[in-house]
Design an enzyme around this catalytic site. Structure first.
Site, PDB file in Angstrom:
ATOM      1  CB  CYS A 186     -77.063 -23.860  25.236  1.00 40.01           C
ATOM      2  SG  CYS A 186     -76.318 -22.734  26.107  1.00 40.01           S
ATOM      3  CB  THR A 188     -73.404 -21.312  27.191  1.00 39.31           C
ATOM      4  OG1 THR A 188     -72.696 -21.477  25.655  1.00 39.31           O
ATOM      5  CG2 THR A 188     -72.256 -20.424  27.547  1.00 39.31           C
TER       6      THR A 188
END
Ligand code: 5GP
Length: 345
Positions: A186, A188
């Protein structure tokens, strides 16, 4: 003026379990099975509450066949066709009580989910998964799905704060997926600066969920069996794994030979790789929030399952928990500055 919360939020790497006096003689005495009755569906679950993530490399039918044999759960990814689902259900009806069917919040996704649930009534679990569970649209979507599927157990997420856990439970979800940004593939946190250290997210969200008789999944951020134990110690009812289940025979994708080593590809569901595969590329208005990595080929997932369950049983014996159910009650975390001796790493 922006507000800064001063209390420190913790990740798995920031703590260890404090050992406790115990009357358990052997880790083989530890019972990892749990039974839950869900708040809204009123259905009952029984099994070892560790789940493969609904990523298209690990949330596969092949994974479900092996995991369900060990009483573990698989959240099947949303990209299988109805025909593929029907074939799986016909060949492996015994797996169906240990799998969920997934959907995003789009219309097409939901229509496909409905057709799968109609064709295969033995599927009892639905996973409604969006990158950002904070939108009002998502809450409405959960309410609609609850109205359409009153008896299915609904997982929904992802969120990381108690108030949103409560809102989703009150909207009709049974099990809330907790985790924004901790995932192994990830990006993010670097792309957006948004996130919440996973151990604290789990502690706080579990408290909110349990207050309403709801449940949570700790989703993402586990890199070793000790992290799985810490997630349960923090109060997670289920722990979801992506990266730890990657690279096995049961994962989608070919084994690639590279410089004499065998590898498999593993990627985030909003990485370039996934978006090219399913929607023809990354839309111009958004950045990819996942990456693609080469994972050493790890063979049969059975070995990894044994490793995780062995570690978890051992954690329970160190803190004197005869059952996984008792682990969080017997947990005292100590804050640390170092996890392990790095001399040979
Ligand atoms: P892991 O166990 O690999 O640390 O984390 C798995 C979790 O990462 C998944 O269950 C999902 O919640 C999250 N995830 C999967 N793909 C992506 C992605 O492309 N972007 C982000 N932000 N999270 C992802």
């Amino acid at each position: 003026m922006p507000r800064v919360e001063e209390d420190i939020k913790l990740d798995f790497k920031d703590v260890l379990f404090r050992p406790k006096r115990s009357s358990l003689k052997s880790r083989s005495e530890v019972d990892l099975k749990r039974t839950f009755t869900f708040r809204n569906s009123k259905q009952t679950y029984s099994g070892i509450p560790i789940m493969a993530s609904n990523m298209d490399t690990v949330g596969t039918f092949e994974m479900a066949v092996v995991l369900s044999k060990h009483n573990l759960f698989t959240v099947i990814h949303k990209h299988y066709t109805l025909e593929e689902w029907k074939k799986f259900a016909a060949n492996h009806p015994e797996c169906l009580e240990h799998v969920a069917a997934s959907s995003g919040s789009g219309q097409a996704d939901f229509e496909k989910l409905t057709s799968i649930l109609e064709a295969i009534p033995l599927i009892k679990y639905i996973c409604l998964d969006v990158a950002n569970g904070y939108s009002e649209h998502f809450v409405e979507f959960v309410k609609n799905v609850r109205a359409r599927c009153p008896n299915h157990t609904i997982m929904a997420g992802n969120v990381v704060t108690g108030e949103m856990v409560e809102e989703l439970i009150l909207a009709g979800a049974d099990i809330i997926k907790v985790g924004i940004g901790p995932g192994s593939v990830c990006t993010t946190r670097s792309k957006t600066g948004v996130g919440y250290p996973q151990l604290s997210a789990v502690i706080e969200c579990a408290d909110s969920a349990h207050g309403l008789k709801g449940h949570i999944i700790s989703d993402g951020g586990c890199g070793c069996p000790g992290d799985v134990a810490k997630a349960f110690g923090a109060g997670a009812d289920f722990v979801m794994l992506g990266g730890m289940f990657a690279g096995h025979d049961q994962c989608a994708g070919e084994i690639i030979e590279k410089n004499g080593e065998k590898i498999k590809l593993f990627y985030g569901m909003s990485s370039d790789t996934a978006m090219k595969k399913y929607v023809g590329g990354v839309a111009e208005y958004r950045a990819s929030e996942g990456r693609t990595v080469e994972v050493p080929y790890k063979g049969d997932v059975e070995n990894t399952i044994r490793d995780i369950l062995g570690g978890l049983r051992s954690t329970c014996t160190y803190v004197g928990a005869a059952k996984l159910k008792e682990l969080s009650r017997r947990t005292t975390f100590i804050r640390v500055t170092q996890q392990h001796n790095q001399i040979f790493s």
